[in-house]
Write a protein that holds these residues in place. Structure first.
Motif, PDB file in Angstrom:
ATOM      1  N   ALA A  62      55.722  29.936  36.693  1.00  0.00           N
ATOM      2  CA  ALA A  62      56.551  30.716  35.987  1.00  0.00           C
ATOM      3  C   ALA A  62      57.957  31.368  37.247  1.00  0.00           C
ATOM      4  CB  ALA A  62      56.142  31.971  35.203  1.00  0.00           C
ATOM      5  N   MET A  63      57.351  31.809  38.192  1.00  0.00           N
ATOM      6  CA  MET A  63      58.128  32.285  39.535  1.00  0.00           C
ATOM      7  C   MET A  63      59.014  31.375  40.045  1.00  0.00           C
ATOM      8  SD  MET A  63      55.690  35.152  41.217  1.00  0.00           S
ATOM      9  CE  MET A  63      56.289  34.377  42.944  1.00  0.00           C
ATOM     10  N   LEU A  64      58.298  30.009  40.069  1.00  0.00           N
ATOM     11  CA  LEU A  64      59.022  29.055  40.821  1.00  0.00           C
ATOM     12  C   LEU A  64      60.313  28.512  39.898  1.00  0.00           C
ATOM     13  CD1 LEU A  64      59.073  26.734  42.951  1.00  0.00           C
ATOM     14  CD2 LEU A  64      57.969  25.370  41.336  1.00  0.00           C
ATOM     15  N   ALA A  92      53.428  28.764  31.351  1.00  0.00           N
ATOM     16  CA  ALA A  92      54.431  29.383  32.403  1.00  0.00           C
ATOM     17  C   ALA A  92      56.053  29.173  31.756  1.00  0.00           C
ATOM     18  CB  ALA A  92      54.329  28.560  33.580  1.00  0.00           C
ATOM     19  N   LEU A  93      56.237  27.781  31.177  1.00  0.00           N
ATOM     20  CA  LEU A  93      57.479  27.692  30.818  1.00  0.00           C
ATOM     21  C   LEU A  93      58.004  28.658  29.544  1.00  0.00           C
ATOM     22  CD1 LEU A  93      58.013  23.596  30.882  1.00  0.00           C
ATOM     23  CD2 LEU A  93      58.736  25.489  32.671  1.00  0.00           C
ATOM     24  N   ARG A  94      57.068  28.989  28.790  1.00  0.00           N
ATOM     25  CA  ARG A  94      57.381  29.950  27.632  1.00  0.00           C
ATOM     26  C   ARG A  94      57.395  31.370  28.203  1.00  0.00           C
ATOM     27  NH1 ARG A  94      52.883  30.041  23.362  1.00  0.00           N
ATOM     28  NH2 ARG A  94      52.208  31.627  24.761  1.00  0.00           N
ATOM     29  N   TRP A 124      61.923  18.172  35.839  1.00  0.00           N
ATOM     30  CA  TRP A 124      60.609  18.588  36.240  1.00  0.00           C
ATOM     31  C   TRP A 124      59.971  17.167  36.077  1.00  0.00           C
ATOM     32  CZ3 TRP A 124      56.757  22.968  36.429  1.00  0.00           C
ATOM     33  CH2 TRP A 124      55.501  22.399  36.543  1.00  0.00           C
ATOM     34  N   SER A 125      59.593  16.463  37.234  1.00  0.00           N
ATOM     35  CA  SER A 125      59.122  15.133  37.107  1.00  0.00           C
ATOM     36  C   SER A 125      57.950  14.600  37.884  1.00  0.00           C
ATOM     37  CB  SER A 125      60.352  14.231  37.767  1.00  0.00           C
ATOM     38  OG  SER A 125      59.934  12.708  37.965  1.00  0.00           O
ATOM     39  N   GLN A 177      65.380  28.370  30.075  1.00  0.00           N
ATOM     40  CA  GLN A 177      65.537  27.465  28.632  1.00  0.00           C
ATOM     41  C   GLN A 177      65.081  25.874  29.183  1.00  0.00           C
ATOM     42  OE1 GLN A 177      69.614  27.449  26.498  1.00  0.00           O
ATOM     43  NE2 GLN A 177      69.901  28.847  28.121  1.00  0.00           N
ATOM     44  N   PHE A 178      64.319  25.198  28.394  1.00  0.00           N
ATOM     45  CA  PHE A 178      63.756  24.106  28.727  1.00  0.00           C
ATOM     46  C   PHE A 178      63.924  23.119  27.665  1.00  0.00           C
ATOM     47  CE2 PHE A 178      59.978  26.247  27.694  1.00  0.00           C
ATOM     48  CZ  PHE A 178      59.218  25.697  26.980  1.00  0.00           C
ATOM     49  N   LEU A 179      63.690  21.761  27.908  1.00  0.00           N
ATOM     50  CA  LEU A 179      63.295  20.719  26.632  1.00  0.00           C
ATOM     51  C   LEU A 179      62.013  19.873  27.161  1.00  0.00           C
ATOM     52  CD1 LEU A 179      64.703  18.987  24.776  1.00  0.00           C
ATOM     53  CD2 LEU A 179      65.837  17.742  26.410  1.00  0.00           C
ATOM     54  N   TRP A 180      61.375  19.947  26.187  1.00  0.00           N
ATOM     55  CA  TRP A 180      59.831  19.435  26.846  1.00  0.00           C
ATOM     56  C   TRP A 180      59.830  18.060  25.757  1.00  0.00           C
ATOM     57  CZ3 TRP A 180      55.143  21.890  28.781  1.00  0.00           C
ATOM     58  CH2 TRP A 180      53.961  21.034  28.577  1.00  0.00           C
TER      59      TRP A 180
END
Ligand SMILES: O=c1ccn([C@@H]2O[C@H](COP(=O)(O)OP(=O)(O)O[C@H]3O[C@H](CO)[C@@H](O)[C@H](O)[C@H]3O)[C@@H](O)[C@H]2O)c(=O)[nH]1
Length: 437
Positions: free
Chosen positions: A383-385, A286-288, A321-322, A293-296
């Motif tokens: 992804a939508m969220l 989903a993040l991809r 995201w926690s 932009q995200f840091l995993w």
């Protein structure tokens, strides 16, 4: 193993601290000790920080004040979390007491995790005061304290319980360890067993900020017979105070919104709890696919863990995201970020409820309210969220970030001189020093 105290520490007061052997409990105890030792009234106290042998290997080389030393007790081994919790409760007492017999100078006070309730018995045998140290929120403590009221909870997780005094109504699904599984039942039984000992301690410390959960704290103060102190978040904010982002005097500024572009995601790979592999795959896809932009960051229980607050405080982090561990929750709040909550177990449901419903600084990823099943949140839904959450042009996304900034300012004031957390920590230090001298 014990390291000898340095010759400059001819302390007449010797505090022994005993955290529960896991990262989310050791970190706040260590931060608390550092705060305590930087307090003018406690400079003569020697602190012995007790960990299992395994944990000394993980944290033994971390920086710490000279006046603090590590001491160890044998490891506790179990195959699952309920078993580990039971072993910690049943087997560590004897080795802890044996250690106390050997320590010099003789210990004059104990600070122990609330799960290690046997420390109260040990303290009473030695006639020294014990402060129980809660690394979870006052709200979960409050709910466990009123657990007897929770009879015949509905099977409908979305139904709300509104009869617990002084706490805002809660969905059935948000009550801790209420999923009907054997693991949860066993954990709850063990937690409640320990809980019965709390009022026999001399002090109760919450690693919280009064302004975050005033009702729970007020009621506990009124109902429990021991002194309670809300000593602040016990996160390493003191090491960040020169960071311009993490400023306790920041005014609200519209310009900061331009920077908030990255979602921070940390995958917790603890030994006992983690998101299922299938769910992790859905999140990763989903993040991809979402294009945000995200840091995993992947971490294991033992990995060196003092960087999360630093990352969260970076100006480009626009969301967190926690899993809503209490430390992560406080770090997110003090960094002024907005949350996507994905609780897994224990207190995390309640922390998520506070974030979303009470402080209104986050959204739930999982709206599903089925009590007894684990359903996957699918990648399209995620992804939508995340797209909606990171769309900083939308009013919803901007409003939530403004509230996060307001909450950050409230909490930042609490941890500066004259604020509620500093005042309570000073009061605890004063009381403790009076008792042990
Ligand atoms: O990439 C990372 C991820 C985490 N951390 C640190 O690791 C700790 C994590 O603590 P927490 O957020 O509380 O999570 P858990 O380790 O899961 O905490 C356990 O202990 C907490 C306190 O009792 C409970 O609230 C949780 O439910 C329980 O799982 C914090 O100090 C974080 O700063 C890092 O430094 N880097």
């Amino acid at each position: 193993m014990e390291a000898a105290p340095s010759s400059s520490t001819c302390a007449c007061s010797h505090l022994v601290t005993m955290p529960y052997p896991a990262r989310g409990y050791i970190n706040p105890m260590m931060n608390f000790c550092k705060m305590l030792l930087s307090n003018d009234n406690t400079r003569l106290i020697l602190v012995t920080f007790v960990v299992t042998e395994e944990w000394l290997g993980f944290i033994g080389s971390d920086p710490k004040p000279d006046i603090m030393r590590f001491a160890t007790i044998p490891n506790v081994v179990a195959s699952d979390h309920p078993g580990f919790l039971e072993a910690v409760m049943a087997k560590m007492e004897a080795s802890f007491e044996e250690l106390l017999n050997r320590l010099q100078p003789p210990p004059t006070a104990i600070v122990s995790d609330t799960f290690l309730y046997w420390a109260v018995v040990v303290g009473s045998r030695r006639n020294i005061p014990v402060a129980l140290f809660s690394t979870m929120s006052a709200s979960i403590f409050f709910v466990l304290h009123h657990h007897h009221l929770l009879v015949n909870l509905s099977e409908n997780g979305g139904e709300r319980v509104d009869y617990i005094p002084e706490i805002s109504s809660m969905r059935v699904v948000d009550f801790p360890l209420n999923d009907g599984s054997c693991r949860s039942k066993q954990l709850l039984k063990t937690c409640l067993k320990g809980f019965a000992w709390v009022s026999k301690a001399q002090y109760l410390l919450f690693t919280s900020i009064y302004e975050l959960e005033p009702h729970a704290i007020d009621v506990l103060k009124a109902e429990l017979s021991l002194p309670i102190y809300t000593i602040g978040p016990a996160i390493p904010y003191f090491s960040l105070q020169n960071n311009p982002t993490f400023s306790t005097t920041n005014g609200t500024s519209d310009s900061y919104m331009e920077w908030l572009q990255v979602l921070f995601f940390t995958s917790h790979k603890g030994s006992h709890f983690s998101v299922s592999r299938a769910q992790m795959d859905e999140i990763a896809f989903a993040l991809r696919e979402s294009g945000i932009q995200f840091l995993w960051v992947g971490r294991s229980e033992a990995s060196r863990c003092d960087q999360q607050l630093r990352v969260l405080s970076h100006p480009s982090i626009g969301g967190f995201w926690s899993h809503c561990g209490w430390n992560s929750t406080k770090e997110g709040v003090l960094a002024g970020v907005s949350f996507l909550t994905f609780p897994i177990i224990m207190d995390q449901q309640i922390d998520s409820k506070m974030i979303v419903e009470d402080w209104k600084v986050g959204w739930r990823v999982k709206e599903d309210v089925k009590v007894n099943t684990t359903t996957l949140v699918k990648k399209d839904e995620i992804a939508m969220l995340v797209q909606k959450f990171m769309d900083l042009d939308s009013n919803l996304a901007r409003e939530i970030r403004e509230r996060s900034e307001t909450l950050r300012q409230i909490c930042s004031r609490a941890i500066t001189n004259g604020g509620s957390a500093v005042t309570d920590l000073n009061a605890f230090v004063k009381d403790l020093v009076q008792t042990i001298h």
